[in-house]
Every structure is written in structure tokens, then in C-alpha cells.
Write a protein that holds these residues in place. Structure first.
Motif, PDB file in Angstrom:
ATOM      1  N   UNK A   1       0.828  -1.205   0.106  1.00  0.00           N
ATOM      2  CA  UNK A   1      -0.082  -0.069   0.155  1.00  0.00           C
ATOM      3  C   UNK A   1       0.863   1.340   0.075  1.00  0.00           C
ATOM      4  N   UNK A   2       0.471   2.116  -0.884  1.00  0.00           N
ATOM      5  CA  UNK A   2       1.086   3.480  -0.856  1.00  0.00           C
ATOM      6  C   UNK A   2       0.336   4.541  -1.585  1.00  0.00           C
TER       7      UNK A   2
ATOM      8  N   UNK B   1      -3.759   0.253  -3.236  1.00  0.00           N
ATOM      9  CA  UNK B   1      -3.245  -1.019  -2.731  1.00  0.00           C
ATOM     10  C   UNK B   1      -2.892  -1.728  -4.179  1.00  0.00           C
ATOM     11  N   UNK B   2      -1.672  -2.272  -4.199  1.00  0.00           N
ATOM     12  CA  UNK B   2      -1.076  -2.796  -5.385  1.00  0.00           C
ATOM     13  C   UNK B   2      -1.057  -4.486  -5.102  1.00  0.00           C
TER      14      UNK B   2
ATOM     15  N   UNK C   1       7.067  -4.152  -8.656  1.00  0.00           N
ATOM     16  CA  UNK C   1       7.745  -3.810  -7.169  1.00  0.00           C
ATOM     17  C   UNK C   1       6.901  -2.646  -6.734  1.00  0.00           C
ATOM     18  N   UNK C   2       5.832  -2.657  -6.139  1.00  0.00           N
ATOM     19  CA  UNK C   2       5.009  -1.694  -5.650  1.00  0.00           C
ATOM     20  C   UNK C   2       5.426  -1.098  -4.249  1.00  0.00           C
TER      21      UNK C   2
ATOM     22  N   UNK D   1       4.995   1.930 -15.874  1.00  0.00           N
ATOM     23  CA  UNK D   1       5.921   2.825 -15.343  1.00  0.00           C
ATOM     24  C   UNK D   1       5.079   3.699 -14.487  1.00  0.00           C
ATOM     25  N   UNK D   2       3.887   3.527 -14.070  1.00  0.00           N
ATOM     26  CA  UNK D   2       3.368   4.466 -13.019  1.00  0.00           C
ATOM     27  C   UNK D   2       3.745   4.311 -11.727  1.00  0.00           C
ATOM     28  N   UNK D   3       3.870   5.241 -10.951  1.00  0.00           N
ATOM     29  CA  UNK D   3       4.880   5.339  -9.869  1.00  0.00           C
ATOM     30  C   UNK D   3       4.406   4.323  -8.976  1.00  0.00           C
ATOM     31  N   UNK D   4       3.195   4.173  -8.477  1.00  0.00           N
ATOM     32  CA  UNK D   4       2.742   3.014  -7.662  1.00  0.00           C
ATOM     33  C   UNK D   4       3.329   1.620  -8.001  1.00  0.00           C
TER      34      UNK D   4
END
Length: 208
Positions: free
Chosen positions: A15-16, A28-29, A45-46, A69-72
Motif C-alpha cells: 500500500x502507498x 493498494x497494489x 515492485x510496488x 511505469x506509473x509510480x505506484x
């Protein structure tokens, strides 16, 4: 002769936040650890490199693969690469997006359509599925009857678009031509939320 255990896909939820175009939201990934008791490949790698590294549990990591490549999805990739001694792989069409999150650290290698990634005696085949981002890729694992779709296909249909790096018609075409052509029993392991199957998603994708 040692018993390596079955080849499998293990889900780790981290989560982030997700930030794009000045907007930030909680996320949540699903991180996927694919392999056996000796070696694995990590998909997306989230957020939390330490949590993912704990899930790896001492196994050799062959690669850290970024579906896009979305940051999450890539926030923890450099740190996990360092912890695990594994290369980070990304499709070159998403390099500009990557640099927004990691301006001083490039990926170690490139994904391309048809590239085969071996791990634990099986193969994952890269499918370039642009639309959610221009470099979005899915990973098809016939041995597992599974495909890892990142944010290209979810339970309920194609992933979100509406950002400068995305296009609704393109993601729908990618899903129709690259994913819905897989066997219906194929389990779809998504970047967020629950699994689904190819058969379940066919009615959720508009016809061309």
C-alpha cells in the motif's frame, strides 16, 4: 535430489500512493512473485521493497519486471533490485514515465513483444499491450494458465485511461487482440483488486 516445490504465483499486497499529473491518491497494489522454492521473478515492485523482499524469502530473483511505469508500480523497483541483486526490466515506450519517478536510475533492460522470460523451469512470454500507458506489457505463463496484466485488464474490463500517456481505444484493442485471444480458462492476475479469467472478461470489452 532436493524437492523444489511447485511453480506458483504468490500475491503480495502493498500500500502507498499513486501520483500523476499533480493528483495523488491511495493505492493498494498486487505484487506477484512467480517461481518455485529456489528462484522467482517479481512482477511490479510496488511501494515497499522490504515487504516484497521478505516474501521472496531468500530465493534467487531472476528479474524485477515492470508491467508499466506509473509510480505506484515501480516505486520500490530500484531498492528491490539492490536487495535482490536482480535487473529491472521495462518496455522502452515507458522510459519517460519511469524518469518522472526515478530520474537518476534507469532500468537495466528492456521488455519487448514476444520476449521470453525463464524462471523456475517455466517461461513467461511478454505481450506488449499498450493503452493504459504506451509501454504497458502483460506476461503470459501458459504452464500456470495465467496472465499478469498490470493495469491493462481488471476484473470488470480494461484499465483506466484519460491521462496524457493513455488511450481508451488503444487499450481496448490491446485487450481484444492480445489478451481475449488466450484460452478462456486463463486466470488474469491484475495489478489491483481480485483475479478474474479471460472468459469472464470477454463480455466486458467493447467490440471493435
Amino acid at each position: 535430489m532436493s524437492v523444489r516445490g511447485p511453480v506458483r504465483a504468490e500475491r503480495v499486497v502493498t500500500s502507498g500512493t499513486f501520483t500523476l499529473d499533480g493528483e495523488t491518491s491511495e493505492a493498494d497494489n498486487n505484487v506477484w512473485v512467480v517461481g518455485d522454492d529456489e528462484e522467482v521473478l517479481v512482477v511490479d515492485a510496488a511501494h515497499d521493497a522490504e515487504a516484497i523482499h521478505r516474501a521472496v524469502a531468500g530465493r534467487r530473483v531472476t528479474a524485477v519486471v515492470c508491467t508499466h511505469a506509473h509510480d505506484d508500480h515501480i516505486a520500490a523497483a530500484p531498492a528491490l533490485s539492490l536487495l535482490a541483486g536482480a535487473p529491472v526490466l521495462l518496455h522502452p515506450a515507458d522510459h519517460e514515465l519511469w524518469l518522472r519517478t526515478h530520474p537518476s536510475r534507469k532500468p537495466d533492460g528492456e521488455l519487448s513483444d514476444g520476449l521470453v522470460l525463464p524462471v523456475a523451469g517455466i517461461e513467461l512470454r511478454v505481450l506488449h499491450t499498450p493503452g493504459h500507458t504506451w509501454g504497458s506489457c502483460s506476461l503470459y505463463a501458459p504452464f500456470l494458465d495465467a496472465v499478469f496484466t498490470g493495469d491493462t485488464l481488471f476484473h470488470g474490463g480494461p484499465g483506466a485511461t484519460g491521462r496524457p500517456c493513455s488511450d481508451r481505444a488503444t487499450v481496448e484493442a490491446s485487450v481484444r487482440t492480445r489478451l481475449l485471444t488466450l484460452p478462456g480458462v486463463t486466470v488474469v492476475h491484475t495489478g489491483h483488486g481480485p483475479d478474474t479469467t479471460i472468459a469472464a472478461e470477454r463480455p466486458n470489452v467493447p467490440a471493435a
